[in-house]
Write an enzyme that holds these catalytic residues in place. Structure first.
Site, mmCIF file in Angstrom:
data_model
loop_
_atom_site.group_PDB
_atom_site.id
_atom_site.type_symbol
_atom_site.label_atom_id
_atom_site.label_comp_id
_atom_site.label_asym_id
_atom_site.label_seq_id
_atom_site.Cartn_x
_atom_site.Cartn_y
_atom_site.Cartn_z
ATOM 1 C CB CYS A 101 -18.884 3.942 2.935
ATOM 2 S SG CYS A 101 -19.185 2.184 2.726
ATOM 3 C CE LYS A 156 -1.657 2.882 3.321
ATOM 4 N NZ LYS A 156 -1.783 3.134 4.747
ATOM 5 C CB CYS A 200 -25.042 6.107 0.873
ATOM 6 S SG CYS A 200 -24.019 5.552 -0.480
HETATM 7 S S1 SF4 Z 1 -25.081 2.042 0.645
HETATM 8 FE FE1 SF4 Z 1 -23.367 3.491 0.568
HETATM 9 S S2 SF4 Z 1 -22.806 3.784 2.710
HETATM 10 FE FE2 SF4 Z 1 -24.072 1.927 2.631
HETATM 11 S S3 SF4 Z 1 -22.609 0.250 2.424
HETATM 12 FE FE3 SF4 Z 1 -23.220 0.835 0.356
HETATM 13 S S4 SF4 Z 1 -21.690 2.317 -0.297
HETATM 14 FE FE4 SF4 Z 1 -21.493 2.137 1.903
#
Ligand code: SF4
Length: 363
Positions: free
Chosen positions: A325, A256, A335
């Site tokens: 997230c 990384k 989201c």
């Molecule tokens: S909906 Fe959005 S916040 Fe929820 S797990 Fe999926 S990407 Fe992550």
């Protein structure tokens, strides 16, 4: 054994009975042959002479003719009982097919092939472009710690070789450490003029340890900083290695960090920098086949993600992971790509268990 004319004649009649052939022509020929053979037997067998060999010949002859006896076809025919027309005919190939259960089973995820040789067979996940655009929009609305305190920000004002060294040290300190903690440690090193290889080589390890505290594993990292400074001075004239392999050979530097340093310090993109945020989010979005380590995620992601996205995808997803997230209890309700995410609302906030008053607690 003595055979008289009458005995031979009787035997011939028996032979004829054995050889009752349906065709008249073959019967005539066969009868003639029998007569000829009987005559020769008679000539060979003198009335007073016992010849066991000849007796044996006769037996063999008779058996041979028995074997040629036409087989009698009896009427023992097995009658086929009327059957189901389906059973009577050859089955269609469809009849061997697996009968799908009537209930709907969860869809299996297609597994991208991790082998580099099979890159061509891997299809990018559907809607990945829309998801990336949605995450970009969300990120544009809110700043994340990575935007101002990421490793790539270290030593911004320094000359190129010193900046490269600062980025390398910042990457080393960043593992298992939050961005703002790493940023604070880099600031203290810089303020104490300890962000150059010569200075680190001359400094006490305990001093470095104090300055970088509380980054994760600060004791081991202080020791590795001293070793890296020495290698930099001895092998690279105070600069850092410019190949991925040489960077990976430095103490405490993993894939990384090495990819990040190659991208930022040398502007040489050889791979995606996958940290814990990128690893987690790629798995939640179904962009990789449930990988276990960031390194597995990197390999799986590099197979299909266009190379122009390899550098920007790191700060994009790191910031998304720091704000929405998140590792625990992601804000799926906020989201904008929840409709495209297979993990949406799966890691829901655990419900609070209502406290039940007991006599003991009331007293
Ligand atoms: S909906 Fe959005 S916040 Fe929820 S797990 Fe999926 S990407 Fe992550």
């Amino acid at each position: 054994m003595c055979l008289c004319h009458q005995q031979v004649g009787h035997m011939l009649i028996q032979l004829r009975n054995y050889t009752l052939l349906p065709l008249a022509l073959s019967q005539t020929k066969f009868t003639n042959r029998m007569h000829t053979r009987a005559a020769s037997i008679k000539a060979e067998m003198a009335p007073s002479e016992h010849n066991p060999k000849s007796e044996s010949d006769i037996c063999v002859y008779v058996r041979k003719k028995r074997s040629r006896k036409p087989q009698v076809i009896t009427e023992n025919i097995v009658k086929v009982e009327p059957q189901d027309p389906k059973l009577g005919s050859l089955p269609d190939i469809e009849e061997f097919a697996y009968n799908k259960p009537s209930i709907d089973l969860p869809q299996r995820k297609s597994k991208p092939i991790l082998n580099d040789n099979d890159k061509t067979e891997v299809k990018p996940p559907s809607n990945w472009v829309k998801v990336l655009e949605g995450i970009r929009e969300m990120r544009s609305l809110e700043n994340a710690p990575v935007d101002s305190m990421g490793c790539e920000k270290a030593g911004n004002s320094l000359p190129p070789n010193e900046r490269r060294f600062a980025v390398l040290i910042s990457s080393l300190l960043s593992s298992q450490t939050k961005d703002h903690v790493t940023h604070g440690a880099i600031q203290r090193l810089h303020d104490n003029n300890l962000l150059k290889p010569e200075a680190i080589d001359n400094a006490d390890e305990s001093t470095i340890k104090e300055l970088i505290y509380p980054v994760g594993f600060y004791t081991r990292k202080a020791s590795n900083m001293k070793k890296i400074a020495k290698i930099s001075l001895l092998d690279y004239h105070g600069d850092i290695p410019n190949t991925l392999e040489a960077l990976l050979s430095l103490p405490g530097i993993g894939p990384k960090m090495a990819h990040l340093v190659m991208n930022v310090a040398w502007n040489n993109v050889q791979g995606i920098c996958v940290d814990t945020h990128v690893h987690r989010i790629c798995n939640r979005l179904g962009w990789v086949p449930q990988t276990k380590t960031p390194e597995e995620t990197r390999k799986a992601l590099q197979i299909w993600l266009p190379k122009e996205e390899w550098v920007p995808v790191n700060p994009l997803l790191v910031g998304f992971g720091q704000t929405i997230c998140t590792p625990l209890r992601p804000s799926c309700g906020l989201c904008s790509v929840s409709g495209l995410c297979p993990s949406a609302f799966r890691e829901a906030t655990p419900k609070k268990i209502p406290r039940v008053k007991t006599k003991l607690s009331e007293s």
